[in-house]
Design a protein around this motif. Sequence first.
Motif, PDB file in Angstrom:
ATOM      1  N   THR A 160       0.849  -1.188   0.000  1.00 46.96           N
ATOM      2  CA  THR A 160       0.000   0.000   0.000  1.00 46.96           C
ATOM      3  C   THR A 160       0.888   1.241   0.000  1.00 46.96           C
ATOM      4  O   THR A 160       2.090   1.154   0.288  1.00 46.96           O
ATOM      5  N   ASP A 161       0.305   2.401  -0.279  1.00 39.65           N
ATOM      6  CA  ASP A 161       1.074   3.647  -0.222  1.00 39.65           C
ATOM      7  C   ASP A 161       1.639   3.868   1.179  1.00 39.65           C
ATOM      8  O   ASP A 161       2.771   4.330   1.328  1.00 39.65           O
ATOM      9  N   ARG A 162       0.850   3.534   2.194  1.00 39.34           N
ATOM     10  CA  ARG A 162       1.314   3.711   3.576  1.00 39.34           C
ATOM     11  C   ARG A 162       2.520   2.828   3.869  1.00 39.34           C
ATOM     12  O   ARG A 162       3.489   3.250   4.491  1.00 39.34           O
ATOM     13  N   LEU A 163       2.485   1.581   3.400  1.00 34.48           N
ATOM     14  CA  LEU A 163       3.602   0.675   3.619  1.00 34.48           C
ATOM     15  C   LEU A 163       4.848   1.152   2.877  1.00 34.48           C
ATOM     16  O   LEU A 163       5.955   1.129   3.425  1.00 34.48           O
ATOM     17  N   ILE A 164       4.666   1.609   1.650  1.00 35.64           N
ATOM     18  CA  ILE A 164       5.792   2.131   0.873  1.00 35.64           C
ATOM     19  C   ILE A 164       6.413   3.325   1.577  1.00 35.64           C
ATOM     20  O   ILE A 164       7.633   3.439   1.668  1.00 35.64           O
ATOM     21  N   ALA A 165       5.574   4.208   2.124  1.00 30.84           N
ATOM     22  CA  ALA A 165       6.080   5.386   2.823  1.00 30.84           C
ATOM     23  C   ALA A 165       6.844   5.009   4.089  1.00 30.84           C
ATOM     24  O   ALA A 165       7.765   5.719   4.497  1.00 30.84           O
ATOM     25  N   THR A 166       6.485   3.880   4.692  1.00 28.87           N
ATOM     26  CA  THR A 166       7.137   3.427   5.920  1.00 28.87           C
ATOM     27  C   THR A 166       8.504   2.815   5.649  1.00 28.87           C
ATOM     28  O   THR A 166       9.373   2.819   6.503  1.00 28.87           O
ATOM     29  N   THR A 167       8.693   2.280   4.445  1.00 26.48           N
ATOM     30  CA  THR A 167       9.902   1.535   4.112  1.00 26.48           C
ATOM     31  C   THR A 167      10.859   2.398   3.312  1.00 26.48           C
ATOM     32  O   THR A 167      10.467   3.007   2.324  1.00 26.48           O
ATOM     33  N   LYS A 168      12.131   2.410   3.732  1.00 23.97           N
ATOM     34  CA  LYS A 168      13.142   3.185   3.024  1.00 23.97           C
ATOM     35  C   LYS A 168      13.919   2.279   2.077  1.00 23.97           C
ATOM     36  O   LYS A 168      14.375   1.214   2.480  1.00 23.97           O
TER      37      LYS A 168
END
Length: 197
Positions: A160-168
Amino acid sequence: MVQTDLDARLTAIIAPVVAAMGLDLVRVMLSGQPGSLTLQVMAEDPATGQLTIDQCARLSRALDQPLDEADPIAGEYALEVSSPGIDRPLTRAKDWQDWAGHEVRLKLEPKVDGRARLHGEIMGLDGEDALVKMKGSTLEGDSVLRLPLSHISGAKLVLTDRLIATTKPLDPTGADEIIESSPDGAAVNDNEISTED
């Protein structure tokens, strides 16, 4: 998330090597058919939750000797050392706390309340139960299922967009796994590096 006897033996060989490198073991899984087996070792750096390509390469080299000496797998196999990736599998109890608030798809065996597959939001962990809010539900009470960890045969985060934003992102090359193959070769894709035994 039940291991076979061979999985447990492999884990006993691999886990100390992973720990000695300061990494956390995420999953050990042997898959495929005789003649085309793959031993997947998935690990993470506790500081980042991922592995760089250099860390994958070092871990792969460090596992060569212990696996050769123990020789736990009959026949040839490819060793795949990888990072969990963004949409990682959830294999440990702590994953259900660490990834609370994110979406998950999971398989249940045996079924829970007649369900074999679920899609929902991770609400945390309570003892030996994962708490999952059913996708699309707005209720807080009855919509949160208690799922015994022993009944979860597979679980993976949903991209999800939220998961992508959490992962560097860690590796600008996009490569995050090493595959070692026997001299007769194994197929690789653009995100894999193959080294021969």
